[in-house]
Motif scaffolding. Sequence first.
Motif, PDB file in Angstrom:
ATOM      1  N   ARG A  46       1.040  -1.169  -0.072  1.00  0.00           N
ATOM      2  CA  ARG A  46      -0.230  -0.099   0.020  1.00  0.00           C
ATOM      3  C   ARG A  46       0.706   1.485   0.091  1.00  0.00           C
ATOM      4  O   ARG A  46       1.432   1.196   1.770  1.00  0.00           O
ATOM      5  CB  ARG A  46      -0.570   0.326   1.230  1.00  0.00           C
ATOM      6  CG  ARG A  46      -2.146   1.415   0.935  1.00  0.00           C
ATOM      7  CD  ARG A  46      -3.144   0.726   0.398  1.00  0.00           C
ATOM      8  NE  ARG A  46      -4.355   2.258  -0.118  1.00  0.00           N
ATOM      9  CZ  ARG A  46      -4.783   1.994   0.888  1.00  0.00           C
ATOM     10  NH1 ARG A  46      -5.020   1.677   1.844  1.00  0.00           N
ATOM     11  NH2 ARG A  46      -5.346   3.425   0.539  1.00  0.00           N
ATOM     12  N   ILE A  47       0.520   2.204  -1.037  1.00  0.00           N
ATOM     13  CA  ILE A  47       1.022   3.473  -1.401  1.00  0.00           C
ATOM     14  C   ILE A  47       0.960   4.218  -1.126  1.00  0.00           C
ATOM     15  O   ILE A  47      -0.072   5.271  -1.342  1.00  0.00           O
ATOM     16  CB  ILE A  47       1.964   3.132  -2.656  1.00  0.00           C
ATOM     17  CG1 ILE A  47       3.180   1.892  -2.754  1.00  0.00           C
ATOM     18  CG2 ILE A  47       2.963   4.375  -2.873  1.00  0.00           C
ATOM     19  CD1 ILE A  47       4.084   1.796  -4.367  1.00  0.00           C
ATOM     20  N   ALA A  48       1.210   6.130   0.249  1.00  0.00           N
ATOM     21  CA  ALA A  48       1.210   6.617   0.052  1.00  0.00           C
ATOM     22  C   ALA A  48       1.804   7.155  -0.860  1.00  0.00           C
ATOM     23  O   ALA A  48       3.123   7.092  -0.933  1.00  0.00           O
ATOM     24  CB  ALA A  48       1.085   6.562   1.068  1.00  0.00           C
ATOM     25  N   PHE A  49       0.956   8.559  -1.320  1.00  0.00           N
ATOM     26  CA  PHE A  49       1.981  10.355  -1.450  1.00  0.00           C
ATOM     27  C   PHE A  49       1.994  10.876  -0.119  1.00  0.00           C
ATOM     28  O   PHE A  49       0.448  11.523   0.021  1.00  0.00           O
ATOM     29  CB  PHE A  49       1.474  10.344  -2.851  1.00  0.00           C
ATOM     30  CG  PHE A  49       2.133  12.005  -3.782  1.00  0.00           C
ATOM     31  CD1 PHE A  49       3.036  11.097  -4.782  1.00  0.00           C
ATOM     32  CD2 PHE A  49       1.893  12.980  -2.899  1.00  0.00           C
ATOM     33  CE1 PHE A  49       3.651  12.763  -5.156  1.00  0.00           C
ATOM     34  CE2 PHE A  49       2.181  14.032  -3.345  1.00  0.00           C
ATOM     35  CZ  PHE A  49       3.465  14.099  -5.090  1.00  0.00           C
ATOM     36  N   VAL A  50       2.762  11.757  -0.336  1.00  0.00           N
ATOM     37  CA  VAL A  50       2.923  12.659   1.030  1.00  0.00           C
ATOM     38  C   VAL A  50       3.771  13.588   0.897  1.00  0.00           C
ATOM     39  O   VAL A  50       4.802  13.995   0.312  1.00  0.00           O
ATOM     40  CB  VAL A  50       4.130  11.911   2.272  1.00  0.00           C
ATOM     41  CG1 VAL A  50       4.557  12.253   3.118  1.00  0.00           C
ATOM     42  CG2 VAL A  50       3.400  10.449   2.530  1.00  0.00           C
ATOM     43  N   GLY A  51       3.122  15.218   0.729  1.00  0.00           N
ATOM     44  CA  GLY A  51       3.577  16.708   1.299  1.00  0.00           C
ATOM     45  C   GLY A  51       2.424  16.533  -0.366  1.00  0.00           C
ATOM     46  O   GLY A  51       2.014  15.948  -0.865  1.00  0.00           O
ATOM     47  N   ASP A  64       2.527   0.517   3.498  1.00  0.00           N
ATOM     48  CA  ASP A  64       4.658   0.691   3.916  1.00  0.00           C
ATOM     49  C   ASP A  64       5.259   1.084   3.390  1.00  0.00           C
ATOM     50  O   ASP A  64       6.093   0.461   2.938  1.00  0.00           O
ATOM     51  CB  ASP A  64       4.336  -1.547   4.220  1.00  0.00           C
ATOM     52  CG  ASP A  64       3.816  -1.906   2.727  1.00  0.00           C
ATOM     53  OD1 ASP A  64       3.026  -1.228   1.467  1.00  0.00           O
ATOM     54  OD2 ASP A  64       3.740  -3.154   2.663  1.00  0.00           O
ATOM     55  N   ALA A  65       4.784   2.178   2.201  1.00  0.00           N
ATOM     56  CA  ALA A  65       5.228   3.021   1.569  1.00  0.00           C
ATOM     57  C   ALA A  65       5.138   3.998   1.141  1.00  0.00           C
ATOM     58  O   ALA A  65       3.825   4.215   1.378  1.00  0.00           O
ATOM     59  CB  ALA A  65       5.867   2.370   0.111  1.00  0.00           C
ATOM     60  N   ALA A  66       6.005   4.548   0.794  1.00  0.00           N
ATOM     61  CA  ALA A  66       6.197   6.027   0.719  1.00  0.00           C
ATOM     62  C   ALA A  66       6.824   7.061  -0.360  1.00  0.00           C
ATOM     63  O   ALA A  66       7.221   6.714  -0.800  1.00  0.00           O
ATOM     64  CB  ALA A  66       5.373   7.267   1.340  1.00  0.00           C
ATOM     65  N   ILE A  67       5.326   7.729  -1.512  1.00  0.00           N
ATOM     66  CA  ILE A  67       6.562   9.027  -1.825  1.00  0.00           C
ATOM     67  C   ILE A  67       6.198   9.955  -1.332  1.00  0.00           C
ATOM     68  O   ILE A  67       5.240  11.120  -1.733  1.00  0.00           O
ATOM     69  CB  ILE A  67       5.948   8.517  -4.020  1.00  0.00           C
ATOM     70  CG1 ILE A  67       6.043   7.060  -3.991  1.00  0.00           C
ATOM     71  CG2 ILE A  67       6.495   9.130  -4.295  1.00  0.00           C
ATOM     72  CD1 ILE A  67       5.441   6.332  -5.809  1.00  0.00           C
ATOM     73  N   CYS A  68       7.081  10.632  -1.708  1.00  0.00           N
ATOM     74  CA  CYS A  68       7.264  12.100  -0.635  1.00  0.00           C
ATOM     75  C   CYS A  68       7.257  12.734  -1.935  1.00  0.00           C
ATOM     76  O   CYS A  68       8.266  13.032  -2.933  1.00  0.00           O
ATOM     77  CB  CYS A  68       8.251  12.104  -0.054  1.00  0.00           C
ATOM     78  SG  CYS A  68       8.196  11.396   1.314  1.00  0.00           S
ATOM     79  N   PHE A  69       6.840  14.101  -2.115  1.00  0.00           N
ATOM     80  CA  PHE A  69       6.477  15.724  -2.469  1.00  0.00           C
ATOM     81  C   PHE A  69       7.747  16.467  -2.930  1.00  0.00           C
ATOM     82  O   PHE A  69       9.218  16.047  -4.291  1.00  0.00           O
ATOM     83  CB  PHE A  69       6.068  16.799  -2.130  1.00  0.00           C
ATOM     84  CG  PHE A  69       6.097  17.485  -3.200  1.00  0.00           C
ATOM     85  CD1 PHE A  69       5.330  17.810  -4.008  1.00  0.00           C
ATOM     86  CD2 PHE A  69       6.930  19.133  -2.848  1.00  0.00           C
ATOM     87  CE1 PHE A  69       4.869  19.271  -4.374  1.00  0.00           C
ATOM     88  CE2 PHE A  69       7.130  19.775  -3.223  1.00  0.00           C
ATOM     89  CZ  PHE A  69       5.903  19.836  -4.359  1.00  0.00           C
TER      90      PHE A  69
END
Length: 336
Positions: free
Chosen positions: A184-189, A242-247
């Motif tokens: 499950r991947i989030a986008f943060v920022g 459990d994962a993220a791509i940040c701005f």
Amino acid sequence: MARRPTIIDVARQAGVSKSTVSLVLQDSPLVKPETRELVRKAMAEIGYVYNRAAANMRSSNVGLIGLVINDLRNPFFTEFATSAQMAFSARGYATVIANTDEDPGLQAQVVGSMIEHGVSGIVISPAYGEEDATFETIARAGLPALQVLRRCDSRTDLFPFASFDYARGGRLAAAHLIAAGARRIAFVGGFEGTPITRERMSGYLAVMEEAGQAPFALHGRNSRGFGREAAVALTRDHPEIDAAICFNDLVALGMMSGFAELGRPVGSAFRLVGFDDIEECAQVWPQLSSVRCHIADFARDTAANMLRWLEEDTRPPAETRAPVELIVRASSGGGA
């Protein structure tokens, strides 16, 4: 009494920039003979008379470039401004640099001041909001102006735009995390709804749709402080992510700090990818994966485009996108 013609009137009559007219008046060897003849013909047609005494008083401002940057606290923009300034300096141009701190009112103020002090051209990474106050002022002055990294005025025929292929960067990051086993991947920022946030999210959203995964975004300030808060919020409220791509990398570095406090290992318990690949990404532990934007090369290309516009009257393309690449390090590679 009729108004005396100005060099802006000459520029309009000749179909060249104000800076090109100035170079002709200074007998600069940088101007092509055919352009010089075109400008002198326009001067005769409208009755322009060159006031050399007044020009000599302004001569210290000839070859001055304005750099207007939305956030110089971010190392990404600092590297851009420094590299551009060095490229202009190598060709004998001075620069004046202003940080607008994402404040459109301050941006309009500093742009007006730069124009009053005789800059030859402006390179602007603009703040969002009240765009007309800035760009209409530049348009009235008849100055060459480049939009970089953000497009806030749609008239790219007047204000050419150059940036990176952010959509591809988001796609590369998301595909890498899925291949590495993220569930499950989030986008943060990123501030919700702004064009730059939509650009950086677009590739991520496309990959999520292709993979049949539901996207999740946690928007906020593009800072370390927000990144730390995001790590806490995700762990508390969305433990399935459990994962993220940040701005940007600042958000990612803040998340690493937050996860360290929580005892959640980055690289194994949580996979993380930043955006921009600032120098610190390779210096922290675990090293941070990031979408690399070759900002120093981009800055030098921007300076070269502005100089060609000023010296040869060659306007840059309406839009340019520089390539990006994903640099995989321990933060997303399955262990620190």
